[in-house]
Write a protein that holds these residues in place. Structure first.
Motif, short mmCIF file in Angstrom:
data_model
loop_
_atom_site.label_atom_id
_atom_site.label_comp_id
_atom_site.label_asym_id
_atom_site.label_seq_id
_atom_site.Cartn_x
_atom_site.Cartn_y
_atom_site.Cartn_z
N HIS A 160 -2.30 -26.16 67.13
CA HIS A 160 -2.36 -27.18 66.09
C HIS A 160 -1.21 -28.16 66.30
N LEU A 161 -1.30 -29.30 65.63
CA LEU A 161 -0.30 -30.35 65.82
C LEU A 161 1.11 -29.85 65.52
N PHE A 162 1.26 -29.06 64.46
CA PHE A 162 2.61 -28.60 64.13
C PHE A 162 3.16 -27.64 65.18
N HIS A 163 2.28 -26.94 65.92
CA HIS A 163 2.73 -26.08 67.01
C HIS A 163 3.31 -26.93 68.15
N PHE A 164 2.62 -28.03 68.46
CA PHE A 164 3.09 -28.89 69.54
C PHE A 164 4.41 -29.57 69.17
N LEU A 165 4.55 -29.96 67.90
CA LEU A 165 5.80 -30.57 67.47
C LEU A 165 6.95 -29.56 67.56
N ALA A 166 6.65 -28.30 67.27
CA ALA A 166 7.66 -27.26 67.39
C ALA A 166 8.07 -27.07 68.85
N LEU A 167 7.07 -27.12 69.75
CA LEU A 167 7.37 -27.01 71.18
C LEU A 167 8.22 -28.17 71.67
N ALA A 168 8.06 -29.32 71.01
CA ALA A 168 8.85 -30.49 71.38
C ALA A 168 10.29 -30.39 70.89
N GLY A 169 10.59 -29.31 70.17
CA GLY A 169 11.95 -29.08 69.71
C GLY A 169 12.22 -29.53 68.28
N TRP A 170 11.18 -29.91 67.55
CA TRP A 170 11.35 -30.35 66.17
C TRP A 170 11.60 -29.14 65.27
N SER A 171 12.47 -29.32 64.32
CA SER A 171 12.75 -28.25 63.36
C SER A 171 11.62 -28.16 62.34
N ASN A 172 11.59 -27.04 61.63
CA ASN A 172 10.58 -26.82 60.60
C ASN A 172 10.60 -27.95 59.57
N ARG A 173 11.80 -28.30 59.12
CA ARG A 173 11.92 -29.33 58.07
C ARG A 173 11.45 -30.70 58.56
N LYS A 174 11.78 -31.04 59.81
CA LYS A 174 11.36 -32.34 60.35
C LYS A 174 9.83 -32.42 60.46
N ILE A 175 9.22 -31.32 60.90
CA ILE A 175 7.76 -31.29 61.02
C ILE A 175 7.12 -31.45 59.65
N ILE A 176 7.66 -30.76 58.67
CA ILE A 176 7.13 -30.84 57.30
C ILE A 176 7.19 -32.27 56.79
N TRP A 177 8.32 -32.94 57.01
CA TRP A 177 8.46 -34.31 56.49
C TRP A 177 7.56 -35.29 57.22
N ILE A 178 7.29 -35.05 58.51
CA ILE A 178 6.35 -35.89 59.24
C ILE A 178 4.95 -35.77 58.62
N PHE A 179 4.55 -34.54 58.34
CA PHE A 179 3.24 -34.32 57.72
C PHE A 179 3.18 -34.90 56.31
N TYR A 180 4.27 -34.78 55.57
CA TYR A 180 4.30 -35.37 54.23
C TYR A 180 4.15 -36.89 54.32
N LEU A 181 4.81 -37.49 55.31
CA LEU A 181 4.72 -38.94 55.48
C LEU A 181 3.29 -39.35 55.82
N LEU A 182 2.65 -38.61 56.72
CA LEU A 182 1.26 -38.91 57.08
C LEU A 182 0.35 -38.75 55.87
N ALA A 183 0.57 -37.69 55.09
CA ALA A 183 -0.24 -37.45 53.90
C ALA A 183 -0.06 -38.58 52.89
N LEU A 184 1.17 -39.06 52.76
CA LEU A 184 1.46 -40.15 51.83
C LEU A 184 0.76 -41.44 52.27
#
Length: 351
Positions: free
Chosen positions: A280-304
């Motif tokens: 899933h997208l959040f798995h790939f973002l994690a592999l890219a070195g993104w922290s849990n909180r950064k991934i969450i905020w990216i998804f929140y921004l997209l949802a907004l």
């Protein structure tokens, strides 16, 4: 519903869930009703999975109280309320069963179809499809479209429930967007279900933020998608208009995109559509070195952004808004494909 009634519905659900969630956490830990770390999971310790149970109690306790004190609201869904409750109960029970002891995918799908059929019998169905070129009577296809719609939205949230606070936060944004639009159409009971969800999700996020003390579980994530489907079907219109169709799809743009990309990806790779994986997208973002909180905020921004698009449909020229939406979605898909190409997932990788 009046603004006061809506505010009380949010507050009532928030208070009930705030009182029950700590109890659910203790019960889960005491009796072993937890989600243990595993192959497709990111948490490293057992976490209680009774969030869906608390949601069911919070939503329905608030709904019933509201119906008691608002006879007008009760009469507006008198013929359907029992069927909505029964269908929600089916979703809760199959989700909870899967949380405690994994069920075959076909069993969960059968239960979701049963819930959709229950709503159909209760009068919540798609009979006409309204397009810019006129209305089309779907005839015998009504049952297939209605049930299929419920199954798709029911599963949408479940697919993104992979990070602490992700599904709940995205759902909260979507529920607020649909409430704003619902106020314009005065959808009555639909607003009631949205407000009870908002109250629960606000409270739940406090306990579900990283590191989570409790999970939604399938019983919770499936319920959220189910209630979104219910709201779209009880719009006070006889036909299933473009409005009723695109509002939840746009407000839930992130999980819908994730659903579409997951289906396409699994078809291309010839994998089981119902089997969980770590692509899933959040798995790939994690592999890219993104922290849990950064991934969450990216998804929140997209949802907004998706939520703003859904509201903008009623404020500006829809043709222009739709064109901008298409451009935005193309950009998101391209970025996703670039990310996948640069970060091939290894068998033993663990984001």
């Amino acid at each position: 519903m009046s603004t006061t009634q809506l505010a009380l519905s949010v507050l009532g659900s928030l208070v009930i869930s705030a009182l029950l969630l700590p109890i659910a956490i203790k019960l889960g830990e005491k009796h072993g009703w937890v989600d243990s770390p595993g192959k497709h999971k990111r948490h490293d310790r057992p976490v209680p999975v009774l969030g869906g149970v608390v949601m069911f109690i919070s939503v329905w306790a608030t709904v019933l109280i509201a119906l008691v004190f608002s006879s007008e609201l009760y009469h507006s869904i008198y013929d359907s309320i029992f069927y909505i409750f029964l269908a929600a109960l089916i979703i809760l029970l199959v989700g909870l069963s899967d949380d405690l002891s994994p069920l075959p995918a076909w069993v969960k799908l059968a239960a979701q179809i049963a819930a959709g059929l229950t709503l159909y019998i209760g009068g919540l169905r798609v009979e006409l499809l309204s397009t810019p070129y006129g209305s089309v009577d779907v005839g015998w296809l009504s049952i297939i479209i209605s049930v299929g719609w419920v199954v798709v939205l029911t599963n949408a949230i479940n697919l993104i429930d992979g990070l602490d606070g992700l599904a709940a936060g995205v759902s909260l944004i979507g529920a607020i967007a649909m409430t704003i639009i619902g106020l314009r159409f005065d959808v009555g009971a639909g607003l009631l279900f949205l407000c009870t969800m908002i109250g629960f999700l606000m409270s739940f996020l406090y306990f579900n933020r990283y590191p989570a003390k409790i999970f939604l579980g399938d019983s919770g994530s499936l319920q959220i998608g189910f209630y979104f489907a219910v709201v779209s079907l009880i719009f006070p219109i006889k036909s299933f208009t473009f409005t009723a169709l695109y509002v939840p799809l746009l407000a839930l743009g992130v999980p819908v995109l994730e659903t579409i990309s997951s289906i396409i990806r699994r078809i291309i790779s010839r994998k089981n559509l119902m089997k969980a994986d770590r692509r899933h997208l959040f798995h790939f973002l994690a592999l890219a070195g993104w922290s849990n909180r950064k991934i969450i905020w990216i998804f929140y921004l997209l949802a907004l952004i998706f939520a703003l698009f859904s509201v903008a449909m009623f404020l500006w020229d829809r043709g222009i808004v739709l064109a901008l939406l298409v451009v935005f979605m193309v950009v998101i898909f391209l970025l996703f494909l670039i990310l996948i190409s640069k970060l091939p997932l290894r068998k033993n990788s663990r984001p």
